[in-house]
Design a protein around this motif. Structure first.
Motif, PDB file in Angstrom:
ATOM      1  N   PHE A  68       0.825  -1.200   0.000  1.00 26.46           N
ATOM      2  CA  PHE A  68       0.000   0.000   0.000  1.00 26.46           C
ATOM      3  C   PHE A  68       0.862   1.253   0.000  1.00 26.46           C
ATOM      4  N   ASP A  69       0.234   2.380  -0.369  1.00 18.78           N
ATOM      5  CA  ASP A  69       0.851   3.699  -0.223  1.00 18.78           C
ATOM      6  C   ASP A  69       0.252   4.319   1.030  1.00 18.78           C
ATOM      7  N   ARG A  70       1.054   5.114   1.744  1.00 19.56           N
ATOM      8  CA  ARG A  70       0.625   5.680   3.032  1.00 19.56           C
ATOM      9  C   ARG A  70       0.722   7.193   3.010  1.00 19.56           C
ATOM     10  N   LEU A  71      -0.328   7.855   3.489  1.00 22.74           N
ATOM     11  CA  LEU A  71      -0.340   9.291   3.713  1.00 22.74           C
ATOM     12  C   LEU A  71      -0.429   9.519   5.212  1.00 22.74           C
ATOM     13  N   VAL A  72       0.415  10.414   5.738  1.00 22.56           N
ATOM     14  CA  VAL A  72       0.420  10.718   7.167  1.00 22.56           C
ATOM     15  C   VAL A  72       0.239  12.219   7.345  1.00 22.56           C
ATOM     16  N   VAL A  73      -0.741  12.590   8.166  1.00 26.00           N
ATOM     17  CA  VAL A  73      -0.938  13.987   8.537  1.00 26.00           C
ATOM     18  C   VAL A  73      -0.456  14.109   9.974  1.00 26.00           C
ATOM     19  N   ASP A  74       0.644  14.845  10.161  1.00 26.05           N
ATOM     20  CA  ASP A  74       1.206  15.046  11.494  1.00 26.05           C
ATOM     21  C   ASP A  74       0.479  16.188  12.183  1.00 26.05           C
ATOM     22  N   LEU A  75       0.117  15.956  13.443  1.00 25.48           N
ATOM     23  CA  LEU A  75      -0.574  16.960  14.243  1.00 25.48           C
ATOM     24  C   LEU A  75       0.257  17.273  15.471  1.00 25.48           C
ATOM     25  N   ARG A  76       0.220  18.521  15.881  1.00 29.15           N
ATOM     26  CA  ARG A  76       0.962  18.957  17.065  1.00 29.15           C
ATOM     27  C   ARG A  76      -0.049  19.418  18.104  1.00 29.15           C
ATOM     28  N   GLY A  77       0.215  19.091  19.358  1.00 32.74           N
ATOM     29  CA  GLY A  77      -0.657  19.506  20.448  1.00 32.74           C
ATOM     30  C   GLY A  77      -0.825  18.380  21.441  1.00 32.74           C
ATOM     31  N   PRO A  78      -1.798  18.513  22.336  1.00 31.97           N
ATOM     32  CA  PRO A  78      -2.000  17.475  23.345  1.00 31.97           C
ATOM     33  C   PRO A  78      -2.326  16.132  22.690  1.00 31.97           C
ATOM     34  N   ALA A  79      -1.622  15.101  23.089  1.00 38.47           N
ATOM     35  CA  ALA A  79      -1.813  13.783  22.471  1.00 38.47           C
ATOM     36  C   ALA A  79      -3.201  13.243  22.796  1.00 38.47           C
ATOM     37  N   ALA A  80      -4.055  13.322  21.815  1.00 38.77           N
ATOM     38  CA  ALA A  80      -5.415  12.805  21.948  1.00 38.77           C
ATOM     39  C   ALA A  80      -5.929  12.494  20.551  1.00 38.77           C
ATOM     40  N   ALA A  81      -6.815  11.527  20.466  1.00 36.22           N
ATOM     41  CA  ALA A  81      -7.399  11.188  19.168  1.00 36.22           C
ATOM     42  C   ALA A  81      -8.196  12.378  18.650  1.00 36.22           C
ATOM     43  N   THR A 170      -7.935   3.789   7.747  1.00 36.84           N
ATOM     44  CA  THR A 170      -7.547   5.036   8.390  1.00 36.84           C
ATOM     45  C   THR A 170      -7.457   4.789   9.885  1.00 36.84           C
ATOM     46  N   PHE A 171      -6.428   5.345  10.520  1.00 37.02           N
ATOM     47  CA  PHE A 171      -6.308   5.215  11.968  1.00 37.02           C
ATOM     48  C   PHE A 171      -5.445   6.354  12.505  1.00 37.02           C
ATOM     49  N   VAL A 172      -5.495   6.542  13.828  1.00 34.21           N
ATOM     50  CA  VAL A 172      -4.723   7.579  14.504  1.00 34.21           C
ATOM     51  C   VAL A 172      -3.690   6.906  15.390  1.00 34.21           C
ATOM     52  N   LEU A 173      -2.452   7.406  15.326  1.00 36.94           N
ATOM     53  CA  LEU A 173      -1.382   6.939  16.210  1.00 36.94           C
ATOM     54  C   LEU A 173      -1.064   8.052  17.204  1.00 36.94           C
ATOM     55  N   LEU A 174      -1.040   7.711  18.472  1.00 32.50           N
ATOM     56  CA  LEU A 174      -0.694   8.675  19.514  1.00 32.50           C
ATOM     57  C   LEU A 174       0.731   8.427  19.955  1.00 32.50           C
ATOM     58  N   GLY A 175       1.515   9.499  20.029  1.00 31.93           N
ATOM     59  CA  GLY A 175       2.901   9.390  20.451  1.00 31.93           C
ATOM     60  C   GLY A 175       3.803   8.956  19.317  1.00 31.93           C
ATOM     61  N   ALA A 176       5.071   9.245  19.484  1.00 32.90           N
ATOM     62  CA  ALA A 176       6.106   8.868  18.512  1.00 32.90           C
ATOM     63  C   ALA A 176       7.411   8.766  19.281  1.00 32.90           C
ATOM     64  N   PRO A 177       8.393   8.068  18.742  1.00 28.83           N
ATOM     65  CA  PRO A 177       9.672   7.967  19.445  1.00 28.83           C
ATOM     66  C   PRO A 177      10.225   9.351  19.789  1.00 28.83           C
ATOM     67  N   GLY A 178      10.419   9.594  21.060  1.00 27.70           N
ATOM     68  CA  GLY A 178      10.970  10.870  21.514  1.00 27.70           C
ATOM     69  C   GLY A 178       9.967  12.005  21.584  1.00 27.70           C
ATOM     70  N   ASN A 179       8.694  11.739  21.261  1.00 27.41           N
ATOM     71  CA  ASN A 179       7.694  12.801  21.292  1.00 27.41           C
ATOM     72  C   ASN A 179       6.343  12.217  21.680  1.00 27.41           C
ATOM     73  N   ASP A 181       3.779  13.761  22.614  1.00 24.40           N
ATOM     74  CA  ASP A 181       2.661  14.625  22.239  1.00 24.40           C
ATOM     75  C   ASP A 181       2.324  14.544  20.749  1.00 24.40           C
ATOM     76  N   ALA A 182       2.993  13.693  20.006  1.00 23.20           N
ATOM     77  CA  ALA A 182       2.736  13.591  18.568  1.00 23.20           C
ATOM     78  C   ALA A 182       1.433  12.836  18.320  1.00 23.20           C
ATOM     79  N   VAL A 183       0.696  13.299  17.350  1.00 22.78           N
ATOM     80  CA  VAL A 183      -0.514  12.628  16.895  1.00 22.78           C
ATOM     81  C   VAL A 183      -0.399  12.514  15.381  1.00 22.78           C
ATOM     82  N   ARG A 184      -0.676  11.312  14.844  1.00 25.61           N
ATOM     83  CA  ARG A 184      -0.571  11.110  13.399  1.00 25.61           C
ATOM     84  C   ARG A 184      -1.847  10.470  12.876  1.00 25.61           C
ATOM     85  N   LEU A 185      -2.439  11.105  11.872  1.00 21.87           N
ATOM     86  CA  LEU A 185      -3.556  10.505  11.150  1.00 21.87           C
ATOM     87  C   LEU A 185      -2.946   9.760   9.974  1.00 21.87           C
TER      88      LEU A 185
END
Length: 193
Positions: A68-81, A170-179, A181-185
Motif C-alpha cells: 500500500f501507499d501511506r499518507l500521514v498527517v502530522d498533528l501537534r498539540g495534546p496527544a489525543a485522538a 484510516t487510523f490515529v497513532l498517539l505518540g512517537a519515538p521521543g515525542n 505529544d505527537a498525533v498522526r492521522l
C-alpha cells in the motif's frame, strides 16, 4: 466363484475420496482469490467523531510500502485522538470557495482532519510547498497526487488522487519515538484489491 462385495462404509469412503479429489482444485482456486497481501479493507467511507481541542496540522508526508501507499498527517498539540473523515468522492472541493480541486488519477479520496493548519492567532502551522503537490508521490503505485483543499473553521481538507477506487484504512497513532505529544492521522491505500 468368489465375488468381492463392498460394504456401506467402503462405498462412503470411496465417495468422500472422489469428492475430495474434485474439491481440492476448487479449494486451491479459492485460495488464489485470497485478499491482496492479506488486506481485508474496503472502500466505503470511514470516520471518527473524536474531538481533541488544541491540535494543529504540522506536516503531511507520504510513504511507499510493499502492499500500500501511506499518507500521514502530522498533528501537534495534546496527544489525543482527533476527528477525521476519509471517503471517495466524485470531486474534492476547496474549503470556502467550493471550487473543485483538480486531481490526477482514476479516483478522488477526500481527507478531512478536525485540526486547523493555523494556531489560535491565525498564524500558519503548516504551509504546503505547493497546493497541487503537497507531497511528492512520483513513482508511487497507488497515489497519483496529493493536493491541498484548504484549512478553515478548525478543519483541514486534502485531496488524494489515486490510480483507481482501491481499498483503504484510516487510523490515529498517539505518540512517537521521543515525542509523546505527537498525533498522526494515517491513511493507507492498497495497491490493488
Amino acid at each position: 466363484m468368489n465375488r468381492f462385495r463392498l460394504g456401506p462404509l467402503a462405498v462412503l469412503a470411496g465417495v468422500v475420496a472422489l469428492l475430495l479429489g474434485f474439491l481440492t482444485p476448487a479449494a486451491a482456486a479459492g485460495s488464489a482469490r485470497a485478499p491482496y497481501c492479506g488486506l481485508v479493507w474496503g472502500s466505503l467511507p470511514e470516520s471518527s467523531a473524536a474531538a481533541a481541542a488544541g491540535l494543529t496540522v504540522s506536516d503531511v508526508r507520504a510513504g511507499r510500502h510493499a502492499c500500500f501507499d501511506r499518507l500521514v498527517v502530522d498533528l501537534r498539540g495534546p496527544a489525543a485522538a482527533t476527528g477525521w473523515s476519509v471517503r471517495y468522492v466524485d470531486a474534492v472541493h476547496e474549503v470556502g470557495s467550493g471550487a473543485p480541486v483538480p486531481l490526477a488519477g482514476g479516483a478522488a479520496l477526500e481527507v478531512v482532519v478536525d485540526a486547523p493548519a493555523y494556531d489560535r492567532h491565525g498564524n500558519a502551522t503548516y504551509l504546503p510547498p505547493s497546493r497541487g503537490a503537497v507531497v511528492d508521490v512520483a513513482g508511487f503505485r497507488t497515489f497519483e497526487q496529493v493536493a491541498w483543499a484548504g484549512s478553515y473553521e478548525g478543519s483541514t481538507t486534502l485531496g488524494v488522487g489515486t490510480r483507481a477506487r482501491l481499498p483503504f484504512r484510516t487510523f490515529v497513532l498517539l505518540g512517537a519515538p521521543g515525542n509523546d505529544d505527537a498525533v498522526r492521522l494515517v491513511i493507507d491505500v492498497a495497491h490493488r484489491w
